[in-house]
Design a protein around this motif. Sequence first.
Motif: not given
Length: 132
Positions: A91-96
């Motif tokens: 449910g999380a995200a790391v920037d490109a």
Amino acid sequence: MKPAAVLYAKDLHGLRAFYEAAFGLTAHAAATDHVVLESATFQLTLVRIPAAVAADIHIDVPPRRREQVPVKLVFGIADIALARQQWPALGAAVDAPEREWDFAGTRVCDAVDPEGNVLQLRSAGPQRSAAV
């Protein structure tokens, strides 16, 4: 006493699962309104936001980035690219990758936890060379 931080959570169980899986933190103490997560060098206390307050908080899916706060938690991890692949399932995200940068001898990238709190990830891994 180790360095520590407190983070308020709408979904205490969900944030606990994320920080355990993402950073290998383990529960040291827990109650219905909080959990204390630890590593050998850091302690993170997650505190449940009171129900009356939480009722007015909406968490988007994916979470909307909450950048207008005066604090950003920083975590050292082994591999930013691996976190970028694995964290959506949490449910999380790391920037490109193009948003990564070098800082003080480490590779750095921002990310968001499942409630939109902005985190900074630092890795001692290989540095990208600057464009010429």
